[in-house]
Design a protein around this motif. Structure first.
Motif, PDB file in Angstrom:
ATOM      1  N   THR A  66      31.933  36.024  23.086  1.00 44.50           N
ATOM      2  CA  THR A  66      32.682  36.860  24.015  1.00 44.50           C
ATOM      3  C   THR A  66      31.890  37.211  25.133  1.00 44.50           C
ATOM      4  N   VAL A  67      32.587  37.735  26.062  1.00 46.68           N
ATOM      5  CA  VAL A  67      32.007  38.314  27.224  1.00 46.68           C
ATOM      6  C   VAL A  67      30.775  38.950  27.217  1.00 46.68           C
ATOM      7  N   GLY A  68      29.688  38.338  27.971  1.00 42.20           N
ATOM      8  CA  GLY A  68      28.518  39.020  27.812  1.00 42.20           C
ATOM      9  C   GLY A  68      27.411  38.132  26.918  1.00 42.20           C
ATOM     10  N   ASP A  69      28.084  37.573  26.069  1.00 41.67           N
ATOM     11  CA  ASP A  69      27.182  36.538  25.135  1.00 41.67           C
ATOM     12  C   ASP A  69      28.273  35.304  24.651  1.00 41.67           C
ATOM     13  N   PHE A  70      28.482  34.464  25.722  1.00 46.03           N
ATOM     14  CA  PHE A  70      29.257  33.263  25.270  1.00 46.03           C
ATOM     15  C   PHE A  70      28.268  32.400  24.767  1.00 46.03           C
ATOM     16  N   ARG A  71      28.529  31.605  23.802  1.00 45.43           N
ATOM     17  CA  ARG A  71      27.873  30.468  23.201  1.00 45.43           C
ATOM     18  C   ARG A  71      28.350  29.177  23.280  1.00 45.43           C
ATOM     19  N   VAL A  72      27.943  28.532  24.381  1.00 44.89           N
ATOM     20  CA  VAL A  72      28.533  27.407  24.708  1.00 44.89           C
ATOM     21  C   VAL A  72      27.843  26.107  24.129  1.00 44.89           C
ATOM     22  N   GLU A  73      28.753  24.875  23.926  1.00 44.01           N
ATOM     23  CA  GLU A  73      28.160  23.530  23.347  1.00 44.01           C
ATOM     24  C   GLU A  73      28.471  22.581  24.629  1.00 44.01           C
ATOM     25  N   GLY A 106      26.714  34.648  30.118  1.00 42.64           N
ATOM     26  CA  GLY A 106      27.405  35.889  29.919  1.00 42.64           C
ATOM     27  C   GLY A 106      28.892  35.832  30.471  1.00 42.64           C
ATOM     28  N   ALA A 107      29.023  34.829  31.548  1.00 49.69           N
ATOM     29  CA  ALA A 107      30.240  34.342  31.828  1.00 49.69           C
ATOM     30  C   ALA A 107      30.456  33.029  32.203  1.00 49.69           C
ATOM     31  N   ILE A 108      31.963  32.791  32.304  1.00 49.95           N
ATOM     32  CA  ILE A 108      32.053  31.225  32.565  1.00 49.95           C
ATOM     33  C   ILE A 108      33.170  31.275  33.670  1.00 49.95           C
ATOM     34  N   VAL A 109      32.578  30.383  34.801  1.00 55.46           N
ATOM     35  CA  VAL A 109      33.577  30.044  36.110  1.00 55.46           C
ATOM     36  C   VAL A 109      33.925  28.682  35.712  1.00 55.46           C
ATOM     37  N   VAL A 110      35.408  28.717  35.757  1.00 57.53           N
ATOM     38  CA  VAL A 110      36.037  27.320  35.728  1.00 57.53           C
ATOM     39  C   VAL A 110      36.296  26.752  36.935  1.00 57.53           C
ATOM     40  N   ALA A 111      35.807  25.638  37.360  1.00 61.59           N
ATOM     41  CA  ALA A 111      36.414  25.218  38.939  1.00 61.59           C
ATOM     42  C   ALA A 111      36.385  23.596  38.504  1.00 61.59           C
ATOM     43  N   THR A 112      37.263  23.289  37.668  1.00 58.71           N
ATOM     44  CA  THR A 112      37.422  21.960  37.251  1.00 58.71           C
ATOM     45  C   THR A 112      38.387  21.001  38.304  1.00 58.71           C
ATOM     46  N   ILE A 137      34.051  45.328  24.271  1.00 58.31           N
ATOM     47  CA  ILE A 137      33.385  44.753  25.648  1.00 58.31           C
ATOM     48  C   ILE A 137      34.678  43.856  26.060  1.00 58.31           C
ATOM     49  N   ALA A 138      35.271  43.303  25.158  1.00 53.02           N
ATOM     50  CA  ALA A 138      36.494  42.314  25.351  1.00 53.02           C
ATOM     51  C   ALA A 138      38.071  42.955  25.495  1.00 53.02           C
ATOM     52  N   CYS A 139      37.853  44.277  25.026  1.00 44.85           N
ATOM     53  CA  CYS A 139      39.246  44.708  24.521  1.00 44.85           C
ATOM     54  C   CYS A 139      39.813  45.499  26.090  1.00 44.85           C
ATOM     55  N   GLU A 140      40.908  45.233  25.996  1.00 48.56           N
ATOM     56  CA  GLU A 140      41.776  45.793  27.226  1.00 48.56           C
ATOM     57  C   GLU A 140      42.802  47.044  26.758  1.00 48.56           C
ATOM     58  N   ALA A 141      42.523  47.330  25.565  1.00 45.59           N
ATOM     59  CA  ALA A 141      43.474  48.422  25.007  1.00 45.59           C
ATOM     60  C   ALA A 141      44.858  48.576  25.096  1.00 45.59           C
ATOM     61  N   CYS A 142      45.410  47.326  25.080  1.00 47.05           N
ATOM     62  CA  CYS A 142      46.738  47.004  25.252  1.00 47.05           C
ATOM     63  C   CYS A 142      47.705  47.524  24.249  1.00 47.05           C
ATOM     64  N   GLY A 143      46.927  47.499  22.974  1.00 45.07           N
ATOM     65  CA  GLY A 143      47.960  48.119  21.817  1.00 45.07           C
ATOM     66  C   GLY A 143      48.709  46.942  21.086  1.00 45.07           C
ATOM     67  N   GLU A 175      40.483  36.167  38.030  1.00 44.34           N
ATOM     68  CA  GLU A 175      40.528  36.509  36.587  1.00 44.34           C
ATOM     69  C   GLU A 175      41.178  36.005  35.562  1.00 44.34           C
ATOM     70  N   SER A 176      41.051  35.578  34.210  1.00 43.25           N
ATOM     71  CA  SER A 176      41.707  34.980  33.370  1.00 43.25           C
ATOM     72  C   SER A 176      42.083  35.985  32.268  1.00 43.25           C
ATOM     73  N   ASN A 177      43.016  35.856  31.310  1.00 46.70           N
ATOM     74  CA  ASN A 177      43.379  36.682  30.388  1.00 46.70           C
ATOM     75  C   ASN A 177      42.140  37.106  29.548  1.00 46.70           C
ATOM     76  N   ARG A 178      41.053  36.339  29.620  1.00 50.84           N
ATOM     77  CA  ARG A 178      39.979  36.624  28.751  1.00 50.84           C
ATOM     78  C   ARG A 178      38.622  37.281  29.575  1.00 50.84           C
ATOM     79  N   ARG A 179      38.391  38.338  29.352  1.00 49.83           N
ATOM     80  CA  ARG A 179      37.323  39.033  30.213  1.00 49.83           C
ATOM     81  C   ARG A 179      36.045  37.865  30.169  1.00 49.83           C
ATOM     82  N   GLY A 180      35.440  37.852  31.299  1.00 52.06           N
ATOM     83  CA  GLY A 180      34.282  36.997  31.380  1.00 52.06           C
ATOM     84  C   GLY A 180      34.629  35.363  31.790  1.00 52.06           C
ATOM     85  N   ILE A 181      35.737  35.159  31.765  1.00 52.04           N
ATOM     86  CA  ILE A 181      36.144  33.802  32.084  1.00 52.04           C
ATOM     87  C   ILE A 181      36.834  33.653  33.439  1.00 52.04           C
TER      88      ILE A 181
END
Lengths: 143, 438
Positions: free
Chosen positions: B103-110, B123-129, B405-411, B317-323
């Motif tokens: 998750t944000v701050g600590d993504f593990r990518v392959e 810690g973060a991913i920027v998509v620019a495909t 850290i990723a929660c937006e508290a939407c309920g 921003e995307s719907n996921r924090r950190g992306i």
């Protein structure tokens, strides 16, 4: 004298709440409407809606964002289904399904917000008087 | 902080959570290069992924750019050079993203490169495909006389290179800017730019057919005026699609220009005879972009473009924090916009990861582990991927946990949980409080 129907409106913080405006806003809301602010319309539970009816509401409105613009992506779609479920349940117990509704509204659509509320009040008004008349007759015939 | 503790119940506290300051940029096109450069300037280490053998992206196929000084390849080359000399950027070419966890701050990518899988943390991913232009054109029957805007760009490059090519340019050229499913903004600028270039290089007559000339960009209004004054003819189509038929000498395009029509009289039907017809092709998300959407679990719009979280308030921003998204992968095609977005994405990353620590409100939403049946409903319904399942030392699922850290508290999870095991602790949103306000 006929009383006004009591309406409870669950309002998403990002759209409905803003459309409702605060107390200082020029177009005040009618007295029969109670606003409950929620972080996302998707967080309104079935039990909350039923709880509102239990507490004496005649109609419940859920105001969320337009489809595709929910801050939490799917919240508005989820609550739409949930409201539909409550409406069906109400119908099964003999109430009118129009007592509960989901309305998509944008933060700037203050007029739409009021129109939808008026619409709901109008739909509910006839129902409650019919219902209360019915109750009144029963109590008369009761010993 | 004081303000926060006033609005939120005392069960919520603020904690500092360490975040990884390495950033992954997916895509080595204009947007990716710019984002990487800006990030290194802000002091981040960047891993740049590019599927092709060298960075650069689709901008290299353009002959020129409007409104920006310098040719497109120069613009990109200077950035590629800067990236190569920068020790903070690790460029992986011929590589693609195959797995993302965390998750944000600590993504593990392959990352898969040359048959090998590299594991990385960021810690973060920027998509620019970026985007891709399809070769398919709406059928008109005459393939040698009908080309795409992309093909026109290629021919313009030839045109600029030699004198003999110039004499071979067809004398009547018609550019159609829109088609069903093709955005006018996408080709307005390039059609005007190319029409002007043809006009300047050869003696051809150029016609542009367009619903709306989209000039919502810096320098576009001027470009439009310039094209008009150089003799480019622009027809404004409204209700009728251009009709194309073949004639003995070439093609005849019938258009209806309603602004030329006389009320009650002539309808404004005009037949343009042309030797070359340029049609808009469909811009699409590249195939690896589509698989990336599933991999990252981010939402996209109905056309498959990466969708921003909120178009106006949070454009990258995307719907996921950190992306984050930048550039063509969002259906954007204006170079200046793309550069602005790249800068925006870099700043958002900076906002998220600076100091290597992030102040996070903890305990806004809590799971009652004794009630949790690990049915995974919350995991599926969470729009921000902010729920994980705790596993005990025997490998059994124990309970759901909110990743603060990723929660937006939407309920949404609170409402969805069938066991009522999740509660919001913020004052006004607790179940009993909602009941009271009813």
């Amino acid at each position: 004298m006929r009383r006004e129907p009591r309406i409870v409106a669950f309002c998403c913080e990002h759209s409905g709440k803003l459309a409702a405006g605060d107390e200082s806003s020029s177009a005040a809301l009618p007295d029969n409407v109670g606003i409950i602010s929620v972080p996302c319309s998707g967080s309104v539970q079935t039990i909350d809606i039923l709880g509102a009816f239990r507490a004496g509401a005649d109609g419940v409105a859920v105001f969320g964002c337009h489809e595709g613009s929910c801050k939490h992506v799917t919240g508005n779609k989820m609550v739409k289904k949930r409201v539909e479920y409550v409406a069906r349940t109400l119908e099964e117990i003999g109430w009118n399904r129009e007592r509960v509704a989901f309305f998509p509204v944008a933060a700037v659509e203050s007029k739409v917000f009021r129109d939808r509320l008026a619409e709901l009040s109008e739909n509910v008004r006839d129902r409650i008087h019919g219902y209360e008349k019915c109750l009144g007759k029963q109590s008369e015939s009761a010993p | 902080m004081n303000h926060y503790s006033k609005t939120v119940n005392s069960g919520v506290r603020l904690e500092r959570i360490s975040v990884n300051k390495r950033v992954l940029v997916v895509g080595g096109g204009m947007a990716g290069l710019e984002t990487a450069l800006k990030l290194t300037r802000l002091g981040y280490e960047v891993t740049l992924l590019e599927t092709a053998e060298s960075p650069g992206g689709s901008i290299l196929s353009l002959s020129s750019l409007y409104g920006l000084s310098g040719e497109s390849d120069l613009l990109v080359q200077s950035r590629i050079e800067a990236i190569k000399q920068n020790p903070a950027v690790r460029v992986l070419t011929g590589a693609r993203l195959v797995g993302v966890t965390g998750t944000v701050g600590d993504f593990r990518v392959e990352i898969e490169q040359a048959g090998q899988t590299i594991e990385n943390r960021c810690g973060a991913i920027v998509v620019a495909t970026g985007l891709e232009f399809g070769e398919e054109l709406p059928g008109t029957g005459s393939p040698e006389k009908t080309i795409s805007h992309k093909e026109l760009e290629r021919r313009l490059v030839d045109l600029q290179q030699s004198e003999t090519n110039r004499s071979r340019m067809p004398s009547n050229i018609c550019l159609i800017v829109e088609d069903e499913g093709v955005d006018s903004a996408m080709f307005s600028a390039s059609a005007l730019k190319n029409a002007l270039a043809i006009k300047r290089l050869s003696k051809s007559s150029v016609f542009v057919c367009c619903d709306n000339v989209n000039v919502a960009g810096s320098g576009l209004e001027e470009l439009y005026r310039e094209a008009r004054s150089e003799g480019v003819v622009i027809f404004r189509l409204e209700d009728m699609r251009p009709q194309v038929r073949e004639t003995r000498t070439g093609l005849a395009v019938t258009v209806k220009d309603s602004s030329a029509a006389a009320p009650g009289g002539w309808q404004g039907l005009i037949e343009i005879e042309c030797d070359l017809l340029v049609l808009p092709e469909r811009a699409t998300v590249p195939a690896d972009g589509v698989s990336l959407q599933h991999l990252l679990n981010v939402s996209c719009d109905s056309d498959g473009w990466f969708q921003e979280n909120n178009v106006w308030a949070k454009p990258v921003e995307s719907n996921r924090r950190g992306i984050f998204f930048a550039g063509g992968c969002r259906g954007n095609f204006d170079v200046e916009d793309i550069l602005a977005e790249a800068k925006g994405a870099a700043l958002e990353v900076h906002n998220l990861l600076r100091h290597g620590k992030r102040l996070v409100p903890v305990g806004r939403v809590a799971v009652d582990a004794s009630k949790c049946a690990v049915c995974l409903t919350c995991l599926r319904s969470c729009p921000h991927d902010a729920i994980e399942i705790l596993v005990d030392d025997k490998g059994h699922n124990k309970a759901a946990r909110i990743i603060d850290i990723a929660c937006e508290a939407c309920g949404i999870c609170v409402a969805q949980c069938p066991a009522n095991a999740i509660q919001m602790l913020a004052d006004q949103f607790r179940d009993q409080d909602v009941a009271v306000s009813v």
